[in-house]
Design a protein around this motif. Sequence first.
Motif, PDB file in Angstrom:
ATOM      1  N   UNK A  28      44.151  24.936  32.364  1.00  0.00           N
ATOM      2  CA  UNK A  28      44.994  26.017  31.848  1.00  0.00           C
ATOM      3  C   UNK A  28      44.455  27.359  32.366  1.00  0.00           C
ATOM      4  N   UNK A  29      45.131  27.905  33.365  1.00  0.00           N
ATOM      5  CA  UNK A  29      44.730  29.194  33.949  1.00  0.00           C
ATOM      6  C   UNK A  29      45.618  30.299  33.389  1.00  0.00           C
ATOM      7  N   UNK A  30      45.021  31.481  33.195  1.00  0.00           N
ATOM      8  CA  UNK A  30      45.751  32.659  32.700  1.00  0.00           C
ATOM      9  C   UNK A  30      45.617  33.779  33.721  1.00  0.00           C
ATOM     10  N   UNK A  31      46.766  34.280  34.199  1.00  0.00           N
ATOM     11  CA  UNK A  31      46.785  35.347  35.205  1.00  0.00           C
ATOM     12  C   UNK A  31      48.133  36.048  35.152  1.00  0.00           C
ATOM     13  N   UNK A  32      48.264  37.256  35.750  1.00  0.00           N
ATOM     14  CA  UNK A  32      49.556  37.953  35.739  1.00  0.00           C
ATOM     15  C   UNK A  32      50.594  37.185  36.541  1.00  0.00           C
ATOM     16  N   UNK A  33      51.843  37.438  36.213  1.00  0.00           N
ATOM     17  CA  UNK A  33      52.920  36.809  36.967  1.00  0.00           C
ATOM     18  C   UNK A  33      53.085  37.437  38.345  1.00  0.00           C
ATOM     19  N   UNK A  34      52.851  38.792  38.433  1.00  0.00           N
ATOM     20  CA  UNK A  34      53.098  39.492  39.697  1.00  0.00           C
ATOM     21  C   UNK A  34      52.144  40.652  39.853  1.00  0.00           C
ATOM     22  N   UNK A  35      51.755  40.935  41.089  1.00  0.00           N
ATOM     23  CA  UNK A  35      50.908  42.083  41.421  1.00  0.00           C
ATOM     24  C   UNK A  35      51.490  42.786  42.637  1.00  0.00           C
ATOM     25  N   UNK A  43      43.093  44.085  46.101  1.00  0.00           N
ATOM     26  CA  UNK A  43      43.834  43.614  44.955  1.00  0.00           C
ATOM     27  C   UNK A  43      42.877  42.841  44.049  1.00  0.00           C
ATOM     28  N   UNK A  44      42.952  43.165  42.775  1.00  0.00           N
ATOM     29  CA  UNK A  44      42.148  42.444  41.786  1.00  0.00           C
ATOM     30  C   UNK A  44      43.070  41.558  40.964  1.00  0.00           C
ATOM     31  N   UNK A  45      42.742  40.254  40.902  1.00  0.00           N
ATOM     32  CA  UNK A  45      43.536  39.290  40.150  1.00  0.00           C
ATOM     33  C   UNK A  45      42.797  38.976  38.849  1.00  0.00           C
ATOM     34  N   UNK A  46      43.265  39.509  37.719  1.00  0.00           N
ATOM     35  CA  UNK A  46      42.648  39.122  36.445  1.00  0.00           C
ATOM     36  C   UNK A  46      42.901  37.628  36.190  1.00  0.00           C
ATOM     37  N   UNK A  47      41.844  36.900  35.875  1.00  0.00           N
ATOM     38  CA  UNK A  47      41.983  35.445  35.767  1.00  0.00           C
ATOM     39  C   UNK A  47      40.988  34.891  34.744  1.00  0.00           C
ATOM     40  N   UNK A  48      41.449  33.923  33.984  1.00  0.00           N
ATOM     41  CA  UNK A  48      40.579  33.153  33.075  1.00  0.00           C
ATOM     42  C   UNK A  48      41.140  31.730  32.998  1.00  0.00           C
ATOM     43  N   UNK A 171      50.893  54.509  36.296  1.00  0.00           N
ATOM     44  CA  UNK A 171      50.979  53.938  37.635  1.00  0.00           C
ATOM     45  C   UNK A 171      50.007  52.768  37.715  1.00  0.00           C
ATOM     46  N   UNK A 172      50.478  51.683  38.337  1.00  0.00           N
ATOM     47  CA  UNK A 172      49.640  50.491  38.435  1.00  0.00           C
ATOM     48  C   UNK A 172      48.426  50.789  39.299  1.00  0.00           C
ATOM     49  N   UNK A 173      47.330  50.116  38.953  1.00  0.00           N
ATOM     50  CA  UNK A 173      46.078  50.260  39.710  1.00  0.00           C
ATOM     51  C   UNK A 173      45.630  48.863  40.152  1.00  0.00           C
ATOM     52  N   UNK A 174      46.286  48.296  41.181  1.00  0.00           N
ATOM     53  CA  UNK A 174      45.930  46.935  41.605  1.00  0.00           C
ATOM     54  C   UNK A 174      44.518  46.831  42.155  1.00  0.00           C
ATOM     55  N   UNK A 196      42.130  55.452  32.523  1.00  0.00           N
ATOM     56  CA  UNK A 196      42.368  54.117  33.078  1.00  0.00           C
ATOM     57  C   UNK A 196      42.444  53.140  31.915  1.00  0.00           C
ATOM     58  N   UNK A 197      43.545  52.378  31.842  1.00  0.00           N
ATOM     59  CA  UNK A 197      43.742  51.486  30.706  1.00  0.00           C
ATOM     60  C   UNK A 197      44.043  50.060  31.172  1.00  0.00           C
ATOM     61  N   UNK A 198      43.828  49.128  30.259  1.00  0.00           N
ATOM     62  CA  UNK A 198      44.096  47.718  30.547  1.00  0.00           C
ATOM     63  C   UNK A 198      45.385  47.310  29.872  1.00  0.00           C
ATOM     64  N   UNK A 199      46.252  46.647  30.621  1.00  0.00           N
ATOM     65  CA  UNK A 199      47.539  46.198  30.114  1.00  0.00           C
ATOM     66  C   UNK A 199      47.400  44.839  29.425  1.00  0.00           C
ATOM     67  N   UNK A 200      48.430  44.406  28.679  1.00  0.00           N
ATOM     68  CA  UNK A 200      48.350  43.112  27.989  1.00  0.00           C
ATOM     69  C   UNK A 200      48.063  41.936  28.923  1.00  0.00           C
ATOM     70  N   UNK A 201      48.526  41.997  30.177  1.00  0.00           N
ATOM     71  CA  UNK A 201      48.257  40.894  31.111  1.00  0.00           C
ATOM     72  C   UNK A 201      46.938  41.080  31.848  1.00  0.00           C
ATOM     73  N   UNK A 202      46.118  42.035  31.358  1.00  0.00           N
ATOM     74  CA  UNK A 202      44.773  42.303  31.866  1.00  0.00           C
ATOM     75  C   UNK A 202      44.767  43.059  33.207  1.00  0.00           C
ATOM     76  N   UNK A 203      45.948  43.457  33.685  1.00  0.00           N
ATOM     77  CA  UNK A 203      45.975  44.324  34.858  1.00  0.00           C
ATOM     78  C   UNK A 203      45.581  45.732  34.447  1.00  0.00           C
TER      79      UNK A 203
END
Length: 476
Positions: A28-35, A43-48, A171-174, A196-203
């Motif tokens: 079970x991986x958790x990551x954003x749907x789109x970047x 590009x940073x991919x938040x992942x757990x 503005x997104x900060x990939x 700089x803030x963290x969004x619900x999907x960890x982006x």
Amino acid sequence: MACPENMLFLIGLFMSGVLACFGERDLNATMPDKLDVLTGSCVQIPCSFDIPDRHRDQFNSAILPSGVWIKGSPYFGGRPDRVIFNSSEMVNRYQGKITGNMSQKNCTTVFFNVTTNYTDKYYFRIENQPFLATDTEKSVNIVVSDLPSSPILTVSGEVKEETPVSLNCSAVAPCPEHSPELTWTLPTQFTTENQLQENPDQTKSVLSTVTFTPSYHHHEKNITCTAVYPVGTSNKRAEHNMMLNVSFSPKDTSVSISPAHPVSVGSCVNLTCSSTANPPVTTFTWFQISEGNSTQVASGQSYTLNVTVDGGQYVCEARNSHGCGKSNEVQLAIKGQEETVNTMVSGVAAGTLGALLLISLISLFVWRRNSRLHDGLERTDNSQGQNSPVGTVCANQATAGEEPEKPAEDQPEEIHYGDIDFSKRQTKETPAAAQDRVQGQESEYAEVNVTGSRAQEPPLNNLDGLYAQVNKTGEC
């Protein structure tokens, strides 16, 4: 018969086990749907990830698992080129690293120097002998473009005049290492706060909040939020424009008259009220002003009336949900009366101008007269300061034919009269000479009483005593 029944039982038991396992994921991986990513940036991919209960006995937490990223499809059998990154390998197709702690099931990964070829779906896999698993149902879609996506503008609440309001721009900060800088363009002064803030999907994203106090002049004015992304040695920017919608009470309320001034008594006149407001004016009210009192006479944007002799004064009031605004008093001008008014105004203006000219002439005359008197007094003082008594002056101005005076001790005291010209110090003129210049010059004479050789000095602070006798145009 028993054998077929046993076979059916075993088949049913097998099928129930298959159905029980159907739909369950091995990882079970958790990551954003789109970047959204910029070309040349990172590009940073938040992942757990998490291990299902049925496989936890196969996962050895004491051994650091390897993280694997697969491009395009989770199935790479026969397609090893789909594996673009493996944390256990020294060389990979994509330059990057896993920044998360895999022992704590954090698989956050960063890829550097992103190009447009990176645009695709990516799946995550872990390898921890003997446990090997890929989440085939969860992926992240990476979209690479040459231009950044536009920032997002939001307003907190209604924008009202003279009421502080906050606008938010994000503005997104990939690539958090190269976060965008946000700037504002507003038609008024403002203060900003960035974070700089963290969004619900960890982006990550950059949030800028601007606070200002709008006025009705700012209604329908544009505001702009600009995001500037550093990419290599250059910058890439994107902006978002928004028109302000400011709520305000009626402004610039005015009245127009049809037909135009002047109007005839008994004629029909239409008064129309106009005003600027947001939201629009809902109620127009008309008032007539008489002797300082205000009386409501009509409602509606237009008011039609018959003109009376006095014309009348009228005021319009416009109102909406935020307040009201009143027009100036409008006086209906009656035909035939405007000429009288103009004549009166002209007469008053002419009379005022004439009075000012008369006052100026009188002031000039008084000033010149005082100047002459002052000059005469100064000359008299100068003569006394030079030890020239008035009696001596009179003696030097004796008329021709008179015998010289005897010394003071040989003659009795007597009063001598002399003519003194305060405009010019000169020898005494004869009556004939004085008569010749009667028209051009004014002569002033003073009576001087000489006792012995010392003349009695006239009091300087009493002009009536100084000019006891005044001889003008040859008369005493």
